[in-house]
Design a protein around this motif. Structure first.
Motif, short mmCIF file in Angstrom:
data_model
loop_
_atom_site.label_atom_id
_atom_site.label_comp_id
_atom_site.label_asym_id
_atom_site.label_seq_id
_atom_site.Cartn_x
_atom_site.Cartn_y
_atom_site.Cartn_z
N ASN A 21 23.38 -40.95 36.26
CA ASN A 21 23.58 -42.39 36.15
C ASN A 21 23.47 -43.01 37.54
OD1 ASN A 21 26.15 -41.20 34.09
ND2 ASN A 21 24.28 -42.07 33.29
N LEU A 22 22.48 -43.87 37.74
CA LEU A 22 22.16 -44.39 39.06
C LEU A 22 22.70 -45.80 39.28
CD1 LEU A 22 18.48 -43.08 39.22
CD2 LEU A 22 20.62 -41.89 39.77
N HIS A 23 22.72 -46.24 40.53
CA HIS A 23 23.37 -47.50 40.89
C HIS A 23 22.70 -48.73 40.31
CE1 HIS A 23 20.11 -48.15 43.81
NE2 HIS A 23 20.56 -49.37 43.92
N ASP A 24 21.42 -48.61 39.94
CA ASP A 24 20.70 -49.77 39.43
C ASP A 24 20.58 -49.76 37.90
OD1 ASP A 24 18.96 -47.66 39.14
OD2 ASP A 24 17.22 -48.70 39.98
N GLY A 25 21.45 -49.00 37.25
CA GLY A 25 21.47 -48.97 35.80
C GLY A 25 20.54 -47.95 35.17
N ARG A 26 19.75 -47.26 35.98
CA ARG A 26 18.85 -46.25 35.43
C ARG A 26 19.63 -45.00 35.03
NH1 ARG A 26 13.47 -47.45 37.32
NH2 ARG A 26 13.59 -49.08 38.89
N ASN A 27 19.08 -44.30 34.06
CA ASN A 27 19.61 -43.00 33.65
C ASN A 27 18.45 -42.01 33.62
OD1 ASN A 27 22.33 -43.94 33.13
ND2 ASN A 27 21.50 -44.93 31.30
N ILE A 28 18.57 -40.94 34.39
CA ILE A 28 17.52 -39.93 34.42
C ILE A 28 18.05 -38.65 33.79
CG2 ILE A 28 16.09 -38.48 35.90
CD1 ILE A 28 15.77 -40.77 37.78
N ARG A 29 17.34 -38.17 32.78
CA ARG A 29 17.77 -36.99 32.05
C ARG A 29 17.28 -35.72 32.74
NH1 ARG A 29 16.31 -35.67 25.70
NH2 ARG A 29 17.98 -34.16 25.32
N ILE A 30 18.18 -34.75 32.88
CA ILE A 30 17.85 -33.45 33.46
C ILE A 30 17.99 -32.39 32.37
CG2 ILE A 30 18.39 -31.76 35.25
CD1 ILE A 30 17.40 -34.40 36.37
N LYS A 39 21.20 -44.37 44.28
CA LYS A 39 22.42 -43.59 44.48
C LYS A 39 22.93 -43.08 43.14
CE LYS A 39 27.08 -43.80 46.43
NZ LYS A 39 28.05 -44.57 47.23
N ILE A 40 23.34 -41.81 43.12
CA ILE A 40 23.91 -41.21 41.91
C ILE A 40 25.39 -41.58 41.83
CG2 ILE A 40 24.36 -39.07 40.65
CD1 ILE A 40 22.07 -37.79 42.22
N LEU A 41 25.75 -42.37 40.82
CA LEU A 41 27.13 -42.79 40.66
C LEU A 41 27.93 -41.84 39.78
CD1 LEU A 41 26.77 -46.66 40.16
CD2 LEU A 41 27.15 -45.39 42.28
N LYS A 42 27.23 -41.21 38.85
CA LYS A 42 27.93 -40.35 37.89
C LYS A 42 26.94 -39.38 37.27
CE LYS A 42 30.99 -40.81 33.85
NZ LYS A 42 31.55 -41.77 32.84
N ILE A 43 27.44 -38.20 36.89
CA ILE A 43 26.64 -37.21 36.17
C ILE A 43 27.34 -36.91 34.86
CG2 ILE A 43 25.64 -34.90 36.20
CD1 ILE A 43 25.56 -35.03 39.22
N THR A 44 26.68 -37.20 33.75
CA THR A 44 27.30 -37.01 32.43
C THR A 44 26.59 -35.91 31.65
OG1 THR A 44 25.91 -38.79 31.52
CG2 THR A 44 28.09 -39.39 32.29
N PRO A 54 20.49 -55.00 35.37
CA PRO A 54 20.72 -53.71 36.04
C PRO A 54 21.65 -53.79 37.23
CG PRO A 54 18.54 -54.57 36.55
CD PRO A 54 19.08 -55.43 35.46
N HIS A 55 21.83 -54.98 37.79
CA HIS A 55 22.73 -55.16 38.92
C HIS A 55 23.79 -56.21 38.57
CE1 HIS A 55 20.16 -52.90 41.71
NE2 HIS A 55 19.14 -53.52 41.15
N PRO A 56 25.00 -56.10 39.13
CA PRO A 56 26.03 -57.12 38.86
C PRO A 56 25.61 -58.47 39.39
CG PRO A 56 26.73 -55.65 40.63
CD PRO A 56 25.49 -55.05 40.04
N PHE A 57 25.93 -59.54 38.67
CA PHE A 57 25.49 -60.87 39.08
C PHE A 57 26.11 -61.28 40.41
CE2 PHE A 57 29.54 -62.34 37.48
CZ PHE A 57 29.79 -63.49 38.22
N ASN A 58 27.28 -60.71 40.74
CA ASN A 58 27.94 -61.10 41.98
C ASN A 58 27.43 -60.33 43.20
OD1 ASN A 58 29.03 -58.65 41.32
ND2 ASN A 58 31.17 -59.27 41.53
N PHE A 59 26.41 -59.47 42.99
CA PHE A 59 25.76 -58.82 44.13
C PHE A 59 24.29 -58.59 43.80
CE2 PHE A 59 25.11 -55.35 47.33
CZ PHE A 59 25.42 -56.12 48.44
N SER A 60 23.64 -59.68 43.42
CA SER A 60 22.20 -59.64 43.13
C SER A 60 21.62 -61.01 43.39
CB SER A 60 21.94 -59.20 41.68
OG SER A 60 22.53 -60.10 40.77
N LEU A 61 20.31 -61.07 43.53
CA LEU A 61 19.60 -62.31 43.81
C LEU A 61 18.77 -62.71 42.60
CD1 LEU A 61 18.26 -61.32 47.35
CD2 LEU A 61 20.28 -62.71 46.86
#
Length: 253
Positions: A144-153, A129-134, A39-46
């Protein structure tokens, strides 16, 4: 070490600073645990194993870490996790049920990413954080959220132009692990924000002004802090509340 090993490990001497590997420990072996794709990029995750062994010092080595994780008492965002290479990233909630502790991953001015201890109540929610709305089939929307989640409205009248309160750049407060929307903080002047990228990473304050311009990273946000005002890229701003932060912030991050 073969190609398979190189995919699982980083060279210690070339590891990024946010991993918080002390210089004296960089010679403790040639390779260091690498976070797997997630869910997070390897270059900014632990990597979860790094958190246990090096940051929280719950275990002394990878073998002990695997033993602890296999007990099923470690939860990430409310769900059990036992993968030592699982990428734990920005705003994730790490719970250690066996020792009754919980932590939130936050950006830090000194280390890139840190673990900040939180209460049981605060471990029940997360900011995303909301990165995109599709637009989905049928006219419904997906956040589409910053941690890879997708919430349907779901939209009642898809044929009409939908009117929703959510906008790109804003932040959702969601419950864990069921992902119910508890609150929404728009990217607006006057709201509380934290900078999570760039040279001012980890700085928090109030959004004083938003300056919209054309071009990549051309738009700016002016953040008012206790040490004065600073400017940062519009995209580097993470809203964390309206009148006050919705999460506890450590005294020094």
């Amino acid at each position: 070490m073969g190609s398979k090993g190189n995919k699982r490990y980083l060279k210690r001497l070339a590891s990024p600073g946010y991993l918080q590997i002390q210089r004296k420990n960089r010679k403790a072996g040639k390779f260091f645990l690498k976070a797997r794709p997630g869910p997070h990029p390897f270059n900014f995750s632990l990597p979860l194993g790094h958190i246990f062994r090096d940051l929280l010092k719950v275990s002394n080595n990878i073998k002990e870490t695997k033993f602890i994780l296999n007990k099923g008492q470690v939860f990430i965002d409310g769900k059990p996790q036992n993968d030592i290479r699982f990428p734990v990233g920005l705003m994730d909630v790490v719970e250690l049920h066996e020792i009754n502790k919980a932590y939130r991953v936050l950006p830090s001015r000194n280390h890139g990413l840190i673990l900040s201890e939180i209460t049981k109540e605060e471990a029940k929610f997360k900011l995303c954080k909301i990165l995109k709305i599709t637009t989905l089939r049928g006219g419904h929307l997906q956040l589409n959220l910053h941690d890879g989640r997708n919430i349907r409205i779901l939209i009642d009248n898809p044929k009409e132009k939908p009117s929703i309160p959510y906008k790109t750049g804003g932040t959702l407060k969601i419950s864990l692990p069921d992902q119910k929307i508890l609150d929404y903080f728009p990217l607006e002047e006057g709201n509380q924000a934290m900078i999570y990228q760039g040279k001012n990473i980890g700085v928090s304050g109030q959004v004083k002004e938003l300056i919209k311009r054309f071009g990549v990273n051309a738009s700016l946000a002016i953040i008012s802090t206790e040490h004065g005002e600073l400017s940062t890229s519009y995209d580097y701003v993470f809203i964390i509340g309206n009148d006050k932060p919705a999460i506890d912030l450590p005294l020094e991050v």
